[in-house]
Design a protein around this motif. Structure first.
Motif, mmCIF file in Angstrom:
data_model
loop_
_atom_site.group_PDB
_atom_site.id
_atom_site.type_symbol
_atom_site.label_atom_id
_atom_site.label_comp_id
_atom_site.label_asym_id
_atom_site.label_seq_id
_atom_site.Cartn_x
_atom_site.Cartn_y
_atom_site.Cartn_z
ATOM 1 N N GLY A 96 -20.668 0.745 -26.523
ATOM 2 C CA GLY A 96 -21.980 0.927 -25.915
ATOM 3 C C GLY A 96 -22.314 -0.082 -24.852
ATOM 4 N N ARG A 135 -27.977 8.894 -30.264
ATOM 5 C CA ARG A 135 -27.094 8.206 -31.211
ATOM 6 C C ARG A 135 -25.828 8.984 -31.517
ATOM 7 N N HIS A 144 -22.107 10.092 -26.524
ATOM 8 C CA HIS A 144 -22.013 9.044 -25.508
ATOM 9 C C HIS A 144 -22.173 9.682 -24.136
ATOM 10 N N GLU A 177 -27.488 -0.306 -22.776
ATOM 11 C CA GLU A 177 -26.793 -0.520 -24.047
ATOM 12 C C GLU A 177 -27.744 -0.658 -25.237
ATOM 13 N N ARG A 178 -29.059 -0.722 -24.973
ATOM 14 C CA ARG A 178 -30.009 -0.910 -26.075
ATOM 15 C C ARG A 178 -30.661 0.393 -26.537
ATOM 16 N N TYR A 179 -30.492 1.486 -25.812
ATOM 17 C CA TYR A 179 -31.133 2.747 -26.193
ATOM 18 C C TYR A 179 -30.503 3.310 -27.464
ATOM 19 N N ARG A 214 -30.578 1.917 -30.372
ATOM 20 C CA ARG A 214 -30.258 0.857 -31.334
ATOM 21 C C ARG A 214 -31.482 0.532 -32.177
ATOM 22 N N GLY A 215 -31.257 -0.134 -33.300
ATOM 23 C CA GLY A 215 -32.380 -0.593 -34.109
ATOM 24 C C GLY A 215 -32.795 0.398 -35.172
#
Length: 304
Positions: free
Chosen positions: A32, A134, A137, A299-301, A303-304
């Motif tokens: 990612g 998620r 890609h 790269e943060r979309y 995530r979490g």
């Protein structure tokens, strides 16, 4: 034996260096990781068919549960225009002094709806599609761009109804109608850029989606959708700074240019000075700036 027992364990930094060297030796990369900007643009272009297909599918599915189906693509903005005509045109009298007020109003409503819907859809582009983000890609900018494209397709359906309204009020086809193409292109670039900005903000703070309707409603009221900014400025003593803000307002710029292109009674003297420079500048600022701003958090979309 004592030498083995007393050997200190590798420090965390050394361990990370060893792992990084091992990954590089076997051709492994960070999952990612954000690609370079040129590579990101190439990836996005390679998925242009997905973007158009996704936009068309979303538009088709939008009214699939309604009995009238795709008729609502035209009926919804027309009903909004009818409500605004009654409240602002009749009750508040904004139609006085504006020639061809109904075509003037309907054009403003349709063009404004394009911007409003693009931004609202862009705000939820990431947060509302986490499953897709998620699971697959792909360059995440494809989502807000496809939502802006969906709203452009929606506007083109509405433009067919607008042409009928123009004919009903005796407005002929003119050479200036060709200007609708560059106006729509610049507005699309602006909308897509703002959508990407809001998509990144909405991905981090989903509550922004609840705030946006109030911001957009306020923006609409100062964008000349229901009234003529030119006539208002001629008959008021507003500070010069307020006049500049009203004339440079990007939504008002694209609305006025579309009115100038389609309505023969809307003349060039009713446009702000340097209106095409404003239109191009807003498109570049929002389009390029929004794209880079969105890419920086790629790269943060999800995530979490």
């Amino acid at each position: 034996m004592s030498q083995v027992l007393h050997t200190p364990p590798p420090r965390p930094a050394e361990a990370e260096d060893d792992l990084a060297a091992l990954a590089a030796r076997h051709g492994l990369t960070v999952s990612g990781a954000r690609p370079s900007l040129p590579a990101y643009i190439r990836q996005l272009w390679a998925r242009r068919h997905f973007i158009t297909a996704f936009a068309t599918a979303k538009l088709t599915a939008q009214y699939s549960q309604a009995k009238l189906g795709q008729v609502w693509q035209v009926a919804t903005p027309l009903l909004n225009a009818a409500v605004y005509y009654f409240i602002f045109g009749v009750l508040l009298g904004t139609k006085h002094g504006v020639k061809d007020y109904i075509p003037f109003l309907v054009t403003g409503v349709f063009v404004w709806t394009f911007t409003q819907s693009s931004i609202m859809a862009g705000t939820r582009a990431i947060s509302g599609n986490l499953g897709l983000v998620r699971a697959l890609h792909f360059p995440r900018a494809a989502l807000p761009i496809s939502f802006a494209l969906q709203q452009l397709q929606q506007l083109l359906f509405s433009m067919a109804a607008l042409v009928v309204i123009l004919f009903c009020f005796g407005i002929p086809v003119g050479v200036s109608w060709v200007l609708t193409v560059p106006v729509l292109f610049l507005q699309f670039v602006f909308n897509a850029g703002v959508s990407m900005i809001m998509a990144r903000m909405g991905a981090k703070t989903p509550d922004i989606a609840q705030l946006m309707p109030f911001i957009l409603r306020t923006w609409m009221y100062v964008s000349g959708v229901m009234f003529s900014i030119d006539a208002t400025l001629r008959n008021s003593n507003l500070p010069h700074s307020v006049e500049v803000l009203l004339e440079a307002n990007p939504a008002a710029v694209y609305i006025d240019l579309m009115r100038f292109a389609l309505i023969d009674s809307f003349h060039s003297h009713q446009l702000p000075h340097h209106v095409w420079a404003f239109a191009l500048g807003w498109a570049l600022l929002a389009g390029v700036g929004g794209f880079v701003y969105f890419w920086k958090a790629e790269e943060r979309y999800g995530r979490g």
